[in-house]
Enzyme design. Structure first.
Site, PDB file in Angstrom:
ATOM      1  N   GLU A 162      17.273 -33.825  -1.687  1.00  0.00           N
ATOM      2  CA  GLU A 162      17.897 -34.275  -2.837  1.00  0.00           C
ATOM      3  C   GLU A 162      18.492 -35.760  -2.554  1.00  0.00           C
ATOM      4  O   GLU A 162      19.925 -35.634  -2.935  1.00  0.00           O
ATOM      5  CB  GLU A 162      18.781 -33.144  -2.976  1.00  0.00           C
ATOM      6  CG  GLU A 162      18.100 -31.834  -3.730  1.00  0.00           C
ATOM      7  CD  GLU A 162      19.107 -30.883  -4.077  1.00  0.00           C
ATOM      8  OE1 GLU A 162      20.295 -30.921  -4.042  1.00  0.00           O
ATOM      9  OE2 GLU A 162      18.541 -29.817  -4.754  1.00  0.00           O
ATOM     10  N   GLU A 320      12.657 -25.607  -5.083  1.00  0.00           N
ATOM     11  CA  GLU A 320      13.685 -24.417  -5.007  1.00  0.00           C
ATOM     12  C   GLU A 320      13.970 -23.867  -6.195  1.00  0.00           C
ATOM     13  O   GLU A 320      13.845 -24.368  -7.483  1.00  0.00           O
ATOM     14  CB  GLU A 320      15.042 -25.117  -4.495  1.00  0.00           C
ATOM     15  CG  GLU A 320      15.085 -25.709  -3.254  1.00  0.00           C
ATOM     16  CD  GLU A 320      16.401 -26.564  -2.764  1.00  0.00           C
ATOM     17  OE1 GLU A 320      17.498 -26.144  -3.629  1.00  0.00           O
ATOM     18  OE2 GLU A 320      16.413 -27.383  -1.909  1.00  0.00           O
TER      19      GLU A 320
HETATM   20  C1  GLA Z   1      20.301 -27.501  -3.462  1.00  0.00           C
HETATM   21  C2  GLA Z   1      19.916 -28.004  -2.004  1.00  0.00           C
HETATM   22  C3  GLA Z   1      19.914 -26.611  -1.126  1.00  0.00           C
HETATM   23  C4  GLA Z   1      20.730 -25.656  -1.636  1.00  0.00           C
HETATM   24  C5  GLA Z   1      20.822 -25.395  -3.094  1.00  0.00           C
HETATM   25  C6  GLA Z   1      21.866 -24.145  -3.441  1.00  0.00           C
HETATM   26  O1  GLA Z   1      19.205 -27.476  -4.378  1.00  0.00           O
HETATM   27  O2  GLA Z   1      18.641 -28.620  -1.730  1.00  0.00           O
HETATM   28  O3  GLA Z   1      20.101 -27.057   0.093  1.00  0.00           O
HETATM   29  O4  GLA Z   1      22.250 -26.045  -1.244  1.00  0.00           O
HETATM   30  O5  GLA Z   1      21.172 -26.563  -3.563  1.00  0.00           O
HETATM   31  O6  GLA Z   1      21.708 -23.818  -4.706  1.00  0.00           O
END
Ligand code: GLA
Ligand code: ZN
Length: 692
Positions: A162, A320
């Site tokens: 991210e 995710e």
């Molecule tokens: C983000 C991060 C993850 C985690 C999630 C929690 O997407 O990439 O490492 O912290 O948030 O929702």
């Protein structure tokens, strides 16, 4: 451009859905937690998981001291995955770094806009220009690539995590000035003109006088702010390119991705996404069983469409999502039973070829100990969440034919990052409730409601593939865009734009000679003034009798109102209150073989439903199903030109019925033939196959 009917799977090793997610075995080292890794492998199989994203935050476990590398544990995990028939999405660890590095090389720490250097901590807290950080990343990425290049488990590189944020250190200032010199041909006068620095004595004599925007310095030159945001995107891409150099050199066949964050504001994803072999993104919709939850599903679908559109229809990875709750929403309400599967099917419906969770095993401590996970603190498979994940796994196994298929919509909606930055940074005409993102979603909604597939476009996209292009609040019109939209309409396209369009160029200088600037000719209107009514005020909009735009009776304009003169455009509705009563509120202009609509104020769902509902009918735009869908239900489709997979998704608590008409379908899950009226449970879904 010739676009494929079907794409190859993300990796030739996996012509099926990847199902798994973030896995942090280094939080569960065998010396402290013996047997956990073995148990993980057993549980992954039980949950129908075949993938683990490993190493995302593992720098301190891989390089505990400068130059001392410990790959033993990761070797073991990679081998265990392979032995269990699972695959690794292997990360580069740059998203967070070990304390020794910050201690020895403070330059790796980010400097904030107020020019204060951060302390070590959190994550994503690095300078993307620092030579030391880049060198350390290069070393560890090279080692990872060399070590695992032939590993049977390796399928995709998960680069960093991210990417976000900016840094204002001296390295970054220097890089910014270099970037500006290039952009303005080393001519400070060009920059002065572009940024309108004659204002408040802001002229620069030299590029060396320019600093990044700062709350304790300059932050009111919009062109400056815009260029900084562009620079941050370019510098992030530059860092990304440096990160993947060893990966591309040593493992040229392994695709690289970095996980994006939907409509995250800070980076121009239209640019970053082009650098990726496969797009991936992290998605956390608030599916928390609230009244009208289905309205959030519209935004979720839009973001999926955006991610599919980044690479012209190529399927993406759902890198995710949470199996149950997050730890960061205001309230961590659990998803109701069944929601997870429908959420996963929504991703797939719009182009996801993977379903991956954050996270596999819930951490025992620290800030994510209450974040949803497949394996809870109880540590076994006898939980509701585990069973629901296993159900997703079982369903995905039946969906292999969907892999690589896509959709070729007739409708495109422009969602442009630079335009958004310009709108959000502007002072006036209203400083609250500008709502660019919300307004784009309002325009997307009628298509979602009717099950009409949509692509998301930037100003630079190829418009010629579409029948209908919608450009809500096209405030910034970059050089050449007006001409390209004109050509689109002249050749038979239908264009819809709104108030606050054609106002500024790419450095936020207002167009002279009347708004909507470069769109004036194609729209056939001139916007003389912009009104910004107070939040609760409404301006009456009266449909012209016999208008051919589906408008009926009166509507309510709000927020932003253009005071238009029709210059050749036909008036379809007029304002019915205020001192501008009688002025055009909705117009259409015939231009070449096409036509262009201008909607002069912000509207509600009723207006959009009537207006776009009529256009859908009039233009004969393809709907996934020729039926009226119940409220809260959408229909989306993917196919390869021969077979189509129809996804019916219900985002309401209550069951719903959908009429499939006379056509025969195969239910992909039960294998049964279906037709006529089918039922969807509350928060339920169906996946149906049909021949084209
Ligand atoms: C983000 C991060 C993850 C985690 C999630 C929690 O997407 O990439 O490492 O912290 O948030 O929702
Ligand atoms: Zn920096």
């Amino acid at each position: 451009m010739n676009l494929p009917a079907k794409y190859p799977p993300i990796s030739p090793k996996t012509p099926f859905f990847l199902h798994g997610g973030d896995y942090n075995p280094d939080q569960w080292m065998p010396e402290v937690y013996p047997g956990v890794w073995e148990e993980d492998m057993r549980l992954m199989k039980l949950a129908g998981c075949n993938e683990a994203s490993v190493g995302i935050f593992s720098w301190a476990s891989i390089e505990p001291e400068e130059g001392r590398f410990e790959f033993g544990w990761l070797d073991k995990i990679m081998d265990m995955l392979a032995k269990n028939g699972a695959f690794a999405v292997l990360a580069t660890p740059s998203g967070a770094r070990p304390a020794w590095m910050s201690q020895k090389y403070p330059e790796v720490l980010r400097v904030e806009g107020n020019r204060q250097r951060n302390l070590h901590g959190k994550r994503h807290n690095h300078c993307f220009s620092s030579p030391v950080y880049r060198e350390k990343v290069r070393i560890i990425n090279t080692k990872l690539a060399e070590r695992y290049k032939d590993h049977p488990a390796l399928i995709v590189w998960h680069v960093s995590n991210e990417y976000n944020g900016d840094c204002h250190c001296d390295y970054c200032q220097k890089a910014f000035r270099g970037w500006l010199r290039k952009r303005y041909g080393n001519d400070i006068e060009k920059l002065n003109q572009a940024w309108w620095t004659g204002f408040w004595a802001h002229r620069f004599n030299d590029f060396d006088q320019v600093e990044s925007p700062s709350p304790i310095g300059e932050d009111l030159l919009h062109g400056h702010n815009l260029d900084w945001k562009r620079f941050v995107t370019d510098q992030t891409i530059d860092f990304f390119r440096a990160e993947i150099e060893p990966l591309k050199r040593i493992t040229p066949k392994v695709p690289v991705t970095t996980n994006l964050m939907g409509v995250f504001e800070g980076l121009d994803y239209w640019k970053l996404a082009k650098e990726l072999d496969v797009v991936s993104w992290d998605h956390y919709p608030p599916y928390q069983d609230q009244e009208d939850m289905w309205k959030f599903a519209i935004g979720a679908s839009f973001q999926h469409d955006l991610n599919r559109s980044f690479k012209d229809g190529q399927p993406f990875m759902q890198m995710e999502m949470t199996p149950s709750m997050t730890n960061w929403m205001p309230v961590s309400k659990l998803k109701r039973p069944g929601t997870l599967l429908t959420e996963a099917m929504q991703s797939v419906a719009h182009g996801a070829d993977t379903i991956q969770y954050f996270q596999w095993r819930k951490s025992r401590g620290s800030s994510e100990k209450f974040h949803g996970a497949v394996v809870d603190h109880s540590g076994h498979e006898n939980t509701r969440v585990f069973r629901e994940v296993a159900e997703v796994g079982a369903v995905l196994k039946k969906l292999s034919p969907v892999i690589g298929t896509t959709v070729r919509p007739e409708v495109g909606i422009i969602f442009d990052w630079e335009n958004r930055w310009a709108i959000e940074d502007s002072k006036g005409p209203r400083n609250e409730g500008r709502e660019y993102v919300g307004t784009v979603l309002d325009h997307y909604r009628p298509f979602w409601v009717q099950g009409v597939p949509v692509d998301v476009l930037s100003e630079d996209s190829d418009f010629s593939r579409y029948k209908l292009v919608i450009a809500p609040m096209l405030y910034m019109v970059r050089a050449g865009v007006g001409e390209r939209l004109e050509k689109f309409v002249a050749e038979g396209g239908v264009l819809v734009t709104t108030y606050l369009s054609g106002v500024v160029n790419e450095t936020d200088l207002c167009y002279l000679g009347g708004f909507p600037g470069p769109l004036r000719k194609v729209m056939g209107v001139w916007a003389e003034e912009i009104d910004a009514p107070f939040k609760e005020q409404r301006v009456k909009v009266e449909s012209a009798p016999g208008n051919d735009a589906g408008l009926n009776g009166t509507y309510e304009g709000r927020s932003l109102v253009d005071l238009l003169h029709a210059e050749g455009a036909k008036v379809l509705a007029t304002f019915g209150s205020e001192f501008y009563a009688g002025r055009p509120a909705v117009t259409v202009n015939s231009f070449g073989k096409g036509r262009a609509y201008y909607v002069a104020s912000r509207h509600d769902a009723k207006f959009h439903g009537d207006f776009f509902g009529h256009l859908i009918k009039q233009m004969g735009l393809k709907r996934v199903l020729e039926t009226t869908l119940p409220e809260g239900v959408t229909a989306q489709v993917r196919g390869d030109g021969k077979r189509e997979y129809v996804f019916l998704l219900n985002f309401k608590r209550t069951a719903a019925k959908v009429d499939l008409g006379g056509r025969k379908y195969k239910d992909m899950i039960s294998g049964q033939e279906v037709g006529g009226v089918v039922e969807l449970g509350g928060y339920g879904n169906r996946v149906l196959e049909r021949t084209v």
